[in-house]
Write an enzyme that holds these catalytic residues in place. Structure first.
Site, short mmCIF file in Angstrom:
data_model
loop_
_atom_site.label_atom_id
_atom_site.label_comp_id
_atom_site.label_asym_id
_atom_site.label_seq_id
_atom_site.Cartn_x
_atom_site.Cartn_y
_atom_site.Cartn_z
N LYS A 109 -11.82 -1.00 4.56
CA LYS A 109 -12.08 -1.72 3.32
C LYS A 109 -13.13 -2.81 3.55
CE LYS A 109 -8.77 1.03 2.10
NZ LYS A 109 -7.35 0.64 2.04
N TYR A 123 0.83 -1.20 0.00
CA TYR A 123 0.00 0.00 0.00
C TYR A 123 0.88 1.26 0.00
CZ TYR A 123 -3.52 3.33 1.51
OH TYR A 123 -4.36 4.40 1.60
C1 LIG Z 1 -6.15 1.21 2.60
C2 LIG Z 1 -5.03 0.34 3.02
C3 LIG Z 1 -4.20 0.67 4.10
C4 LIG Z 1 -4.35 1.97 4.87
O1 LIG Z 1 -5.54 1.97 5.60
P1 LIG Z 1 -6.35 3.33 5.95
O2 LIG Z 1 -7.53 2.80 6.70
O3 LIG Z 1 -6.71 3.98 4.65
O4 LIG Z 1 -5.44 4.16 6.79
C5 LIG Z 1 -3.22 -0.22 4.46
N1 LIG Z 1 -3.03 -1.37 3.78
C6 LIG Z 1 -3.79 -1.71 2.73
C7 LIG Z 1 -3.54 -3.00 2.02
C8 LIG Z 1 -4.82 -0.88 2.30
O5 LIG Z 1 -5.56 -1.22 1.25
#
Ligand SMILES: *Cc1c(COP(=O)(O)O)cnc(C)c1O
Length: 377
Positions: A195, A98
């Protein structure tokens, strides 16, 4: 108890006083003490809050950890996790992680003397070659973004044991419904619960689940000391989302597979990356550790004009960052999630200007296919 049941019962009966089925939102900063030297178990909501605790217990159970901790975002969870390390420590991190994880390590933790070597996701030999006497941990993502490559998880577990390293797994793309790294020997699981876990594109949240009690105590100490904790309202929303995780993921994965197959047949599409496709290079490998494939796919089109056409014509599918929610979202990784990488780096990782990433939601499949068909036409 099966996971679908566990998810549906997340936070159930946390209020014996009233029998509330849904965990109450304890919107309080502090808690009164019964007497000097006594505590209800809750003193101050940064340290512990009953709503947050219900979520933490639900995710600890789902991941098979001794404890779990909830944070204000996935990056807040990662910041707290990286604070386990000290000046001089070295980490090995899979490429294609990420973008925010890269930024956090390269722009912030690097200033505190924590160094990182990035290695190709799938090349187990490269992780072994990167180990130095200062190496403390390996960080991988269960599926890389946006090219959806998977690590050789068994080889990394062996490496971790052999060299006494921590194995940290960002499991955002698969969730405990499909993959439970702690049960297989990993040390910490990270989630951007923004997510799939919260799943409705309405909350930002992060989670850490930890296998060993001793490490869990250290992470718990950091959670309170750093203080990037999840508020009660968002803990409740995350838990509410989690209740339908099994249903959502089954529907999203089925939609994703059908869309991947549809895209493969379109003349404007050069290739499709989705580990659920039997023809995908990652299809066999992912099944060695995961019972599912996720609901995120990427596809490359024939030229950049088509990228613009698709983005401007899509009606149902929104052009927006993020993934995992009930609404389908499409992004152009080259100019969004991976914009902070150099051109050479993007090229090496396969993030071209004709690549699109689609997070598939729970809409009726025919509606999604019709939207994509008219956008590609
Ligand atoms: C979105 C995401 C993050 C970061 O998370 P946030 O809730 O946006 O701070 C970390 N790792 C992965 C794989 C992600 O998709």
């Amino acid at each position: 108890m099966q996971l679908a049941t566990q998810f549906a019962h997340a936070g159930l009966q946390t209020d014996p006083q009233t029998g509330a089925i849904s965990t109450p939102i304890y919107q309080t900063a502090t808690f009164a003490h019964p007497a000097i030297g006594q505590s209800t178990g809750f003193d101050y909501s940064r340290s512990a809050n009953p709503t947050r605790l219900a979520l933490e217990q639900a995710i600890a159970r789902a991941e098979g950890g001794s404890a779990a901790f909830a944070f204000a975002s996935g990056l807040a969870a990662l910041s707290t996790l990286f604070s386990l390390f000290s000046q001089g420590d070295h980490l090995i991190v899979s490429e294609g992680c990420y973008g925010g994880t890269y930024r956090l390590l390269d722009q912030i933790f690097a200033r505190f003397g924590i160094s990182v070597t990035y290695v190709p996701v799938y090349e187990a030999g490269a992780y072994a070659a990167a180990i130095t006497p200062q190496t403390k941990a390996i960080l991988i993502e269960s599926v890389s973004n946006p090219c959806l490559q998977v690590p050789d998880f068994a080889a990394l577990l062996a490496l971790k044991q052999q060299h006494d390293l921590l194995l940290l797994v960002d499991n955002t793309f698969l969730t405990p419904y499909w993959f439970r790294p702690l049960e297989q020997g990993a040390d910490v699981v990270i989630h951007s619960a923004s997510k799939f876990i919260a799943g409705h594109n309405d909350t930002i949240a992060g989670l850490l689940a930890v296998r060993e009690p001793e490490l869990a105590a250290r992470v718990g100490y950091l959670q309170n000391a750093i203080g990037a904790t999840l508020g009660a309202q968002d803990a409740w929303l995350t838990m509410r989302g989690m209740k339908t995780l099994a249903l959502r993921l089954a529907a999203q994965q089925a939609n994703a597979l059908a869309i991947a197959q549809f895209l493969q047949q379109q003349t404007g599409v050069r290739y499709v990356l989705f580990p659920g496709l039997p023809s995908d290079s990652q299809h066999q490998k992912i099944q060695q550790f995961s019972s599912g494939f996720g609901a995120v796919l990427s596809f490359a089109v024939t030229d950049t004009a088509l990228v613009e056409q698709i983005i401007s014509r899509l009606q149902l599918i929104s052009y927006a960052e993020s993934l995992g929610g009930v609404e389908s979202l499409i992004t152009v990784p080259e100019i969004q999630t991976h914009a902070n990488l150099s051109v050479a780096e993007r090229e090496r990782l396969g993030v071209s200007d004709t690549l699109l990433r689609l997070s598939v939601g729970i809409e009726a499949l025919d509606d999604l296919l019709a939207d994509l068909a008219q956008a590609l036409a």
